[in-house]
Design a protein around this motif. Structure first.
Motif, PDB file in Angstrom:
ATOM      1  N   SER A  85      35.474  40.246  41.376  1.00  0.00           N
ATOM      2  CA  SER A  85      36.775  39.962  40.748  1.00  0.00           C
ATOM      3  C   SER A  85      37.557  38.923  41.536  1.00  0.00           C
ATOM      4  N   ALA A  86      37.337  38.868  42.842  1.00  0.00           N
ATOM      5  CA  ALA A  86      38.075  37.910  43.674  1.00  0.00           C
ATOM      6  C   ALA A  86      37.741  36.469  43.327  1.00  0.00           C
ATOM      7  N   ARG A  87      36.636  36.269  42.613  1.00  0.00           N
ATOM      8  CA  ARG A  87      36.248  34.909  42.210  1.00  0.00           C
ATOM      9  C   ARG A  87      36.702  34.570  40.797  1.00  0.00           C
ATOM     10  N   LEU A  88      37.353  35.513  40.123  1.00  0.00           N
ATOM     11  CA  LEU A  88      37.793  35.305  38.743  1.00  0.00           C
ATOM     12  C   LEU A  88      39.110  34.543  38.700  1.00  0.00           C
ATOM     13  N   PRO A  89      39.466  33.966  37.543  1.00  0.00           N
ATOM     14  CA  PRO A  89      40.804  33.366  37.380  1.00  0.00           C
ATOM     15  C   PRO A  89      41.888  34.405  37.617  1.00  0.00           C
ATOM     16  N   ASP A  90      43.090  33.947  37.906  1.00  0.00           N
ATOM     17  CA  ASP A  90      44.177  34.849  38.288  1.00  0.00           C
ATOM     18  C   ASP A  90      44.399  35.974  37.283  1.00  0.00           C
ATOM     19  N   GLY A  91      44.448  35.631  35.989  1.00  0.00           N
ATOM     20  CA  GLY A  91      44.746  36.632  34.966  1.00  0.00           C
ATOM     21  C   GLY A  91      43.730  37.760  34.951  1.00  0.00           C
ATOM     22  N   LYS A  92      42.437  37.407  34.965  1.00  0.00           N
ATOM     23  CA  LYS A  92      41.392  38.442  34.939  1.00  0.00           C
ATOM     24  C   LYS A  92      41.371  39.237  36.247  1.00  0.00           C
ATOM     25  N   PHE A  93      41.610  38.540  37.369  1.00  0.00           N
ATOM     26  CA  PHE A  93      41.638  39.235  38.653  1.00  0.00           C
ATOM     27  C   PHE A  93      42.740  40.292  38.669  1.00  0.00           C
ATOM     28  N   LEU A  94      43.921  39.955  38.144  1.00  0.00           N
ATOM     29  CA  LEU A  94      45.034  40.894  38.158  1.00  0.00           C
ATOM     30  C   LEU A  94      44.769  42.111  37.272  1.00  0.00           C
TER      31      LEU A  94
END
Length: 444
Positions: free
Chosen positions: A18-27
């Protein structure tokens, strides 16, 4: 995904991905983990995503456990950076501590607290200080009792916290700080936000008054309050000096013992941060590295008087060693190759890089070097830094004069002004003005 401790690795892998995902998906992943924060198998996942959370700073869900540990937030360390015997607390201890403590709190208190927290803005520090008082009072008493139980029952200790006795020392620190939680939070509200730099006279009086009142109530309460305050200050030695100037409850011997213990903790914490510099350097730019070096040097300078007063040769040797270590760090990470990076940025042929970005990077490198020059006399590296600055000035002047001999135009003018900005940072506005007049005359 099913529960159970066996899934800890699976949660950690999910967090790493998840740390490599875009901000929205990470949150969204973060929100999922927040809902399961109390489960032990997700604790490792939080450690994995903590750097990204620090960067994004999303709103954090108010939970009773988070409110309980609020007074100790300034003495928390990530597990990788935690060191023993500094009266600090590893974040890895918080989850098992809360699990053991929750069932020992007065019946209904946690549910009542959670209901109250749902109506409060998580940014309202004053309201949280009021709401948290009964939780901190009850929690400190319950934690005291828990420590009595586990120290008398090795099997219970192993079941709850493992065999490491240092965990119990950390829990005792939690209890000592939480016990005066309302006073800690009141001091935070009355003083500047951390990191606290120079204190105004009114702030000094607030701190001294708090120390006197705590000492009169119970001399044991002063140490935990000072532990938290020194962790919030850029110059923790200023607080040690205030401690010498006030009259606390208890005997002079107790005050001297507190001063010695706190001095050792402050110096030890600065040394710990010094040893962490190289680990943090991998993900930091030159300005961040210079700021780290400046903060640690300022902290060490502030404890000089206290260390000298203790006449502790070993502590003095450690402080001197830390200065040397910071000096080597500055030379290695900032000074060593700054000329190549700066000159490459100013005169490099990379047309794909935005011109404004190039000058911003050049300014950043020059500012880091100038900050290093201010620190150099304290770190024993003045000769090396001065030599580097003189060499860069010489090469910037030579490179700019080469540019000025080219075809006149807007690009030449832009490069000249970029060079002047760097010279102004490194040598001052008078030198930049002198060069400007000379270069203008030559270009004409």
């Amino acid at each position: 995904m099913s529960g159970g401790d066996g899934n800890a690795d699976e949660w950690s892998r999910l967090a790493a991905e998840s740390a490599r995902l875009p901000d929205g998906k990470f949150l969204k992943i973060y929100e999922l983990l927040e809902q399961m924060r109390e489960r032990p198998e997700v604790q490792g996942a939080f450690e994995t995503i903590r750097p990204r959370l620090t960067e994004l700073r999303p709103p954090r869900r108010l939970a009773v456990s988070r409110l309980f540990f609020r007074p100790v937030e300034d003495v928390l360390d990530d597990p990788m950076g935690y060191q023993r015997r500094l009266n600090r607390i590893s974040r890895a201890v918080l989850a098992p501590c809360w699990r053991a403590l929750r069932d020992r709190l007065p019946h209904g208190l946690v549910a009542e607290m959670q209901s109250t927290l749902s109506t409060i803005d998580s940014r309202d520090a004053r309201a949280l200080a009021v709401v948290g008082e009964p939780l901190w009072t009850a929690g400190a008493a319950a934690l005291d009792q828990l420590l009595v139980e586990v120290r008398a029952n090795l099997k219970l200790q192993v079941t709850l916290f493992g065999r490491d006795e240092d965990v119990l020392n950390q829990l005792a620190t939690v209890a000592d700080v939480v016990r005066i939680g309302p006073r800690i939070e009141a001091l935070k509200l009355a003083l500047p936000a951390k990191p606290i730099g120079e204190l105004a006279e009114s702030h000094v009086e607030i701190v001294k008054t708090a120390m006197i009142e705590l000492g009169r109530e119970n001399p044991r309460h002063t140490g935990p309050a000072l532990l938290v305050l020194t962790s919030r200050m850029r110059r923790p030695g200023d607080l040690l000096r205030m401690l010498q100037e006030v009259r606390l409850g208890g005997t002079p011997q107790e005050k001297e013992g507190l001063t010695r213990e706190l001095s050792g903790i402050v110096v030890g914490n600065l040394l710990r941060q010094t040893s962490d510099m190289d680990r943090e350097a991998a993900s930091a730019d030159s300005s961040e590295l210079a700021a780290t070096a400046e903060r640690l040097t300022e902290g060490l300078n502030s404890v000089n008087e206290a260390v000298l007063a203790l006449r502790d040769k070993e502590m003095s040797r450690k402080v001197d060693g830390a200065r040397t270590e910071i000096g080597e760090f500055v030379k290695r990470t900032i000074v060593s190759d700054v000329d190549q990076a700066l000159l490459g940025t100013l005169f490099g042929p990379d047309a794909a890089v935005d011109p404004d970005e190039k000058v911003r990077k050049a300014e950043q490198l020059a500012l880091a070097l100038r900050k290093s020059a201010r620190l150099a006399p304290h770190l024993g590296i003045k000769r090396e830094v001065d030599a580097k600055i003189n060499e860069i000035r010489r090469q910037v002047e030579a490179g700019t004069e080469t540019v000025l001999r080219g075809q006149p135009g807007a690009e030449v003018q832009r490069r000249m002004f970029n060079s002047l900005r760097v010279i102004e940072i490194l040598a001052g506005s008078d030198e930049a003005e002198r060069l400007f007049r000379e270069w203008q005359r030559r270009s004409v």
